[in-house]
Design a protein around this motif. Sequence first.
Motif, mmCIF file in Angstrom:
data_model
loop_
_atom_site.group_PDB
_atom_site.id
_atom_site.type_symbol
_atom_site.label_atom_id
_atom_site.label_comp_id
_atom_site.label_asym_id
_atom_site.label_seq_id
_atom_site.Cartn_x
_atom_site.Cartn_y
_atom_site.Cartn_z
ATOM 1 N N ARG A 1 0.844 -1.198 0.000
ATOM 2 C CA ARG A 1 0.000 0.000 0.000
ATOM 3 C C ARG A 1 0.879 1.247 0.000
ATOM 4 N N LEU A 2 1.925 1.234 0.817
ATOM 5 C CA LEU A 2 2.780 2.419 0.916
ATOM 6 C C LEU A 2 3.601 2.628 -0.359
ATOM 7 N N SER A 3 3.888 1.542 -1.056
ATOM 8 C CA SER A 3 4.659 1.684 -2.299
ATOM 9 C C SER A 3 3.758 1.962 -3.497
ATOM 10 N N GLY A 4 2.453 1.861 -3.303
ATOM 11 C CA GLY A 4 1.529 2.149 -4.384
ATOM 12 C C GLY A 4 1.095 0.925 -5.182
ATOM 13 N N GLU B 1 -6.211 2.205 -2.393
ATOM 14 C CA GLU B 1 -6.985 2.197 -1.155
ATOM 15 C C GLU B 1 -8.156 1.214 -1.257
ATOM 16 N N LYS C 1 -0.228 4.676 13.740
ATOM 17 C CA LYS C 1 0.146 5.103 12.381
ATOM 18 C C LYS C 1 0.204 3.862 11.495
ATOM 19 N N LEU C 2 -0.205 4.021 10.244
ATOM 20 C CA LEU C 2 -0.319 2.862 9.356
ATOM 21 C C LEU C 2 0.978 2.054 9.300
ATOM 22 N N ALA C 3 2.085 2.751 9.136
ATOM 23 C CA ALA C 3 3.357 2.040 8.957
ATOM 24 C C ALA C 3 3.766 1.267 10.210
ATOM 25 N N LEU D 1 -10.196 3.224 9.510
ATOM 26 C CA LEU D 1 -9.823 4.643 9.451
ATOM 27 C C LEU D 1 -10.991 5.413 10.025
ATOM 28 N N TYR E 1 -6.225 6.331 12.230
ATOM 29 C CA TYR E 1 -6.520 4.903 12.145
ATOM 30 C C TYR E 1 -6.911 4.412 13.536
#
Lengths: 551, 113
Positions: free
Chosen positions: A26-29, A33, A97-99, A47, A52
Amino acid sequence: MYRYDEFDADFVAQRVAQFSGQVARRLSGELSEDEFKPLRLMNGLYLQLHAYMLRVAIPYGTLSATQMRRLAVIAREHDRGYGHFTTRQNIQFNWPKLAEVPAILDKLAEVEMHAIQTSGNCIRNVTADQFAGVAEDEIEDPRITAEIIRQWSSLHPEFTFLPRKFKIAVTGAPNDRAAVRFHDIGLQMLRDENGEVGFEVWVGGGQGRTPVIAERIRGFLPKRYLLSYLDAILRVYNMLGRRDNLYKARIKILVQQTGVEEFTRLVEEEWQQIKDRGFDLPEAERRRIEAYFAPPAYPAAETHPAALRAAEDSDPGFAQWLQASLAEHREPGYGIVTISLKPIGGAPGDATAEQMEAVADLAERYGLGEIRVSHEQNLVLPDVRLSDLHALYQGLLDAGLATANVGLVSDIIACPGLDYCNLANARSIPVAQRLGERFADLDRQHEIGPLKVKISGCINACGHHHVGDIGILGVDRKGEEFYQITLGGRPDEQAAIGKIIGPSFSYDEVTDAVDNIVETYLGLRQDGETFAEAYRRVGLDPFKEKLYAAH
Amino acid sequence: MANTRKKVDGTPQVVTANRLLEGDVVYLTASGGWTTEIGGAVVIQGDAAEAHRLAEAEQAVAERRVVGPYLMQVANDAEGPQPLSQRERIRARRGPTAGSTVGSTLRQAAVGS
């Protein structure tokens, strides 16, 4: 307590690894979503309004001291220093946080916890009586059944695409503390005429926008048929449940539309086809799981400690706390202590990292290291020696956890409401805080007696307002918060859905309205009558008359 | 996809979303950036401006900066854009109206400070 076997540990580790990869993609695209959302929800990650939210499963509300300490670490390192215990015996972290979520899941997995089955159209975390295994009125520990259902449901291929979420609750006692009649399936243990233990099976209960009391579809199900019978119910639901309308997709709607007799016939017919074909748990496996919940060897304890009586006489605060917090234990010399997470002016169900650690320490020092979460958003120490109660009370006082209001008017259930939740129409927490402050005088609360106030910030009813003695539902009127009041709901074996008393009240009016209802009760109650008993005798009208005469 | 909520014709609007990484509430600025302060949001009026700003928001979604952008109604006076609904007022606070205060109060009580 249940401990993970190799399979459980491997399954959870695989899910953490999978979700870590999904977050990275997800973070790399690589994932959009729309692609990522169902994956994060399968791992309890929502979310919400501001951030989140990670909902962590606490199976049947049982935690070890080690697990509680780990929740404290997560609250401190990945959140804002606190967590929120929910009406489904889970905990929510409001600011991850998502990460960082994969790291949180790693930390949970180390203590045999996860966030699976806390979201989405699956069988959700199974709930149970918070006094399981220690209640004086219990027939059998419901956690054995709940754990079997957990293992059966987690990877069952048929349950990955249910029409809607599915909630199961189990109680092993005739006094229902798990609200089983308000679940998709409720299991209540009982004995038949031969003394064999089995289940009364209730189906199609629920709250939300269409509150329904479950229907009893079987008076006695022998324990050995638990899974085949549940499978039969789920199969009928999966085949006939609606998928075209979100609001009509729960099994309660199916049961109502099909009719209980026809629904029961369909389930029984399905069950007859599968009941002796290997769907049920082998007895040896059942016994293996049962062994994890075997009662501990209780060291002998004084049944009437003189020091306890002396402390009650010398410390009125302790005596008051004891009256509210202590329940009968099945073992002589021990008690069950409910720890209120409803300090006056506090957010119901919230606990700080320091408080979580304090509870873990106290559970080890004065209990046997086990903690429970109740659906009423409190914590429970199930095994406290009566002679340790005063020392425990002092420890709880130091941690800001000794409010003597369990079961009283300020022991309010409240959902996160519009302060956190994306679905809410109105705030719940500040309403609970204002009510707590209005009834802050503990002597007055004890004088009022048992009274359950429950607040939901929207029609989804996470705050169980339908089953409160006094229920409060937040509604949106042209962008402003209003509150509809219901009276006479009950979550227990005398299940009832509250009735709307009349037009709703503004945010600034609702505290006075509840106070008015309580005063009406005090004015009309007869000797020793609780609010629920008085309401049953007089009905809605006297309350309505007084309430709207004042407005 | 941008989630465009119902609007009344002529009512000023801003574009809001959540940051992908933290989930923080953010508002689209005139320069195409995102701010957590509603006062810094670009106020939109008219269909052309709406379409243009939503396209910018979709670009930010594609670049993985934000998720779930939508238009929200505001009052726009000398103090700048102000949310009209209670939901958006609470979002604009960047935290709960009471819960966080209680959390920190409890925390202080618990550590005795």
